[in-house]
Design a protein around this motif. Structure first.
Motif, PDB file in Angstrom:
ATOM      1  N   GLU A   1       0.823  -1.217   0.000  1.00 47.02           N
ATOM      2  CA  GLU A   1       0.000   0.000   0.000  1.00 47.02           C
ATOM      3  C   GLU A   1       0.852   1.262   0.000  1.00 47.02           C
ATOM      4  N   MET A   2       2.000   1.204   0.682  1.00 46.23           N
ATOM      5  CA  MET A   2       2.900   2.363   0.756  1.00 46.23           C
ATOM      6  C   MET A   2       3.790   2.461  -0.486  1.00 46.23           C
ATOM      7  N   GLU A   3       3.548   1.548  -1.442  1.00 48.12           N
ATOM      8  CA  GLU A   3       4.299   1.517  -2.700  1.00 48.12           C
ATOM      9  C   GLU A   3       5.787   1.205  -2.494  1.00 48.12           C
ATOM     10  N   PHE A   4       6.045   0.261  -1.600  1.00 46.38           N
ATOM     11  CA  PHE A   4       7.405  -0.225  -1.356  1.00 46.38           C
ATOM     12  C   PHE A   4       7.548  -1.648  -1.895  1.00 46.38           C
ATOM     13  N   GLU A   5       6.916  -1.912  -3.049  1.00 43.54           N
ATOM     14  CA  GLU A   5       6.924  -3.261  -3.620  1.00 43.54           C
ATOM     15  C   GLU A   5       8.333  -3.806  -3.801  1.00 43.54           C
ATOM     16  N   ARG A   6       9.270  -2.949  -4.148  1.00 43.71           N
ATOM     17  CA  ARG A   6      10.630  -3.442  -4.430  1.00 43.71           C
ATOM     18  C   ARG A   6      11.322  -4.001  -3.179  1.00 43.71           C
ATOM     19  N   PHE A   7      10.782  -3.687  -2.012  1.00 45.45           N
ATOM     20  CA  PHE A   7      11.361  -4.215  -0.770  1.00 45.45           C
ATOM     21  C   PHE A   7      10.633  -5.464  -0.284  1.00 45.45           C
ATOM     22  N   MET A   8       9.556  -5.830  -0.966  1.00 47.76           N
ATOM     23  CA  MET A   8       8.750  -6.954  -0.493  1.00 47.76           C
ATOM     24  C   MET A   8       9.489  -8.283  -0.600  1.00 47.76           C
ATOM     25  N   GLU A   9      10.204  -8.518  -1.694  1.00 45.73           N
ATOM     26  CA  GLU A   9      10.919  -9.788  -1.843  1.00 45.73           C
ATOM     27  C   GLU A   9      12.028  -9.923  -0.794  1.00 45.73           C
ATOM     28  N   PRO A  10      12.872  -8.879  -0.604  1.00 46.56           N
ATOM     29  CA  PRO A  10      13.872  -8.995   0.473  1.00 46.56           C
ATOM     30  C   PRO A  10      13.225  -9.199   1.850  1.00 46.56           C
ATOM     31  N   LEU A  11      12.076  -8.567   2.067  1.00 42.29           N
ATOM     32  CA  LEU A  11      11.371  -8.733   3.341  1.00 42.29           C
ATOM     33  C   LEU A  11      10.865 -10.163   3.475  1.00 42.29           C
ATOM     34  N   ARG A  12      10.284 -10.703   2.392  1.00 47.65           N
ATOM     35  CA  ARG A  12       9.822 -12.097   2.400  1.00 47.65           C
ATOM     36  C   ARG A  12      10.974 -13.042   2.728  1.00 47.65           C
ATOM     37  N   GLU A  13      12.115 -12.802   2.095  1.00 51.01           N
ATOM     38  CA  GLU A  13      13.290 -13.649   2.331  1.00 51.01           C
ATOM     39  C   GLU A  13      13.759 -13.537   3.781  1.00 51.01           C
ATOM     40  N   ALA A  14      13.777 -12.319   4.306  1.00 48.58           N
ATOM     41  CA  ALA A  14      14.197 -12.114   5.696  1.00 48.58           C
ATOM     42  C   ALA A  14      13.232 -12.817   6.658  1.00 48.58           C
ATOM     43  N   LEU A  15      11.940 -12.763   6.353  1.00 44.29           N
ATOM     44  CA  LEU A  15      10.952 -13.441   7.195  1.00 44.29           C
ATOM     45  C   LEU A  15      11.143 -14.953   7.154  1.00 44.29           C
ATOM     46  N   GLU A  16      11.471 -15.474   5.973  1.00 45.64           N
ATOM     47  CA  GLU A  16      11.727 -16.905   5.817  1.00 45.64           C
ATOM     48  C   GLU A  16      12.922 -17.331   6.667  1.00 45.64           C
ATOM     49  N   VAL A  17      14.001 -16.537   6.612  1.00 45.49           N
ATOM     50  CA  VAL A  17      15.196 -16.813   7.418  1.00 45.49           C
ATOM     51  C   VAL A  17      14.826 -16.786   8.900  1.00 45.49           C
ATOM     52  N   TYR A  18      14.038 -15.783   9.298  1.00 46.63           N
ATOM     53  CA  TYR A  18      13.604 -15.654  10.695  1.00 46.63           C
ATOM     54  C   TYR A  18      12.804 -16.890  11.120  1.00 46.63           C
ATOM     55  N   LYS A  19      11.845 -17.295  10.269  1.00 42.42           N
ATOM     56  CA  LYS A  19      11.009 -18.460  10.604  1.00 42.42           C
ATOM     57  C   LYS A  19      11.858 -19.718  10.760  1.00 42.42           C
ATOM     58  N   LYS A  20      12.839 -19.910   9.851  1.00 43.52           N
ATOM     59  CA  LYS A  20      13.711 -21.072   9.940  1.00 43.52           C
ATOM     60  C   LYS A  20      14.530 -21.025  11.227  1.00 43.52           C
ATOM     61  N   GLY A  21      15.014 -19.831  11.567  1.00 47.16           N
ATOM     62  CA  GLY A  21      15.768 -19.657  12.809  1.00 47.16           C
ATOM     63  C   GLY A  21      14.919 -19.981  14.021  1.00 47.16           C
ATOM     64  N   GLN A  22      13.663 -19.526  14.002  1.00 43.19           N
ATOM     65  CA  GLN A  22      12.755 -19.804  15.121  1.00 43.19           C
ATOM     66  C   GLN A  22      12.472 -21.298  15.211  1.00 43.19           C
ATOM     67  N   LYS A  23      12.274 -21.934  14.042  1.00 39.34           N
ATOM     68  CA  LYS A  23      12.012 -23.366  14.019  1.00 39.34           C
ATOM     69  C   LYS A  23      13.226 -24.123  14.569  1.00 39.34           C
ATOM     70  N   GLY A  24      14.418 -23.678  14.152  1.00 41.73           N
ATOM     71  CA  GLY A  24      15.651 -24.289  14.643  1.00 41.73           C
ATOM     72  C   GLY A  24      15.784 -24.134  16.148  1.00 41.73           C
ATOM     73  N   LYS A  25      15.477 -22.937  16.650  1.00 40.32           N
ATOM     74  CA  LYS A  25      15.538 -22.695  18.097  1.00 40.32           C
ATOM     75  C   LYS A  25      14.560 -23.614  18.828  1.00 40.32           C
ATOM     76  N   LYS A  26      13.356 -23.758  18.235  1.00 41.19           N
ATOM     77  CA  LYS A  26      12.328 -24.589  18.857  1.00 41.19           C
ATOM     78  C   LYS A  26      12.794 -26.046  18.906  1.00 41.19           C
ATOM     79  N   GLU A  27      13.405 -26.503  17.788  1.00 45.40           N
ATOM     80  CA  GLU A  27      13.897 -27.880  17.744  1.00 45.40           C
ATOM     81  C   GLU A  27      15.022 -28.096  18.753  1.00 45.40           C
ATOM     82  N   VAL A  28      15.929 -27.130  18.867  1.00 45.04           N
ATOM     83  CA  VAL A  28      17.037 -27.234  19.824  1.00 45.04           C
ATOM     84  C   VAL A  28      16.475 -27.269  21.245  1.00 45.04           C
ATOM     85  N   SER A  29      15.513 -26.394  21.504  1.00 46.24           N
ATOM     86  CA  SER A  29      14.892 -26.334  22.823  1.00 46.24           C
ATOM     87  C   SER A  29      14.192 -27.654  23.154  1.00 46.24           C
TER      88      SER A  29
END
Length: 139
Positions: free
Chosen positions: A76-104
């Motif tokens: 909506e704010m017309e920052f479409e060009r940042f959406m893919e890097p944001l998606r990728e960063a969120l994916e990395v975050y989710k994997k990190g959280q999943k890894g933390k959960k598995e370690v825990s």
């Protein structure tokens, strides 16, 4: 208290400085005034993005903002060009959280196993002590 103006939101200088250094080539200096301006701009962006994301959550009758709301706000704010890097960063975050959960979870299982082993050892020691006491009584 809710931050409504950029002045109300003080992003840590160390974080701003690190972001600026990572964004610029080596050897480029940034004045204090420029750093302050970037900090204010970042505050404006955070407040605006949060407000937009909140609108999407409210439309969905939710009180909790989620990543989808943020993505919609970026669009909506017309920052479409940042959406893919944001998606990728969120994916990395989710994997990190999943890894933390598995370690825990693994640590919890290891602790339970160790506790169980300790309990068995204690029971065995107690059984041996009782047998020794019975032998002493018999003798």
């Amino acid at each position: 208290m809710m931050a409504e103006r950029p002045e109300d939101l003080n992003l840590p200088n160390a974080v701003i400085t690190r972001i600026i250094k990572e964004a610029l080539p080596d050897g480029v200096n940034v004045s204090k005034e420029a750093r302050r301006a970037i900090s204010q701009a970042a505050s404006v962006f955070v407040l605006y993005a949060t407000s937009c994301a909140n609108n999407f959550a409210m439309k969905a009758k939710r009180k909790t903002l989620n990543a989808g709301d943020v993505m919609s706000a970026m669009e909506e704010m017309e920052f479409e060009r940042f959406m893919e890097p944001l998606r990728e960063a969120l994916e990395v975050y989710k994997k990190g959280q999943k890894g933390k959960k598995e370690v825990s979870e693994q640590k919890r299982k290891d602790k339970e196993k160790k506790d169980c082993e300790n309990e068995l050892e204690e029971e065995e020691e107690q059984r041996i002590e009782e047998e020794n006491e019975e032998e002493e009584v018999e003798n």
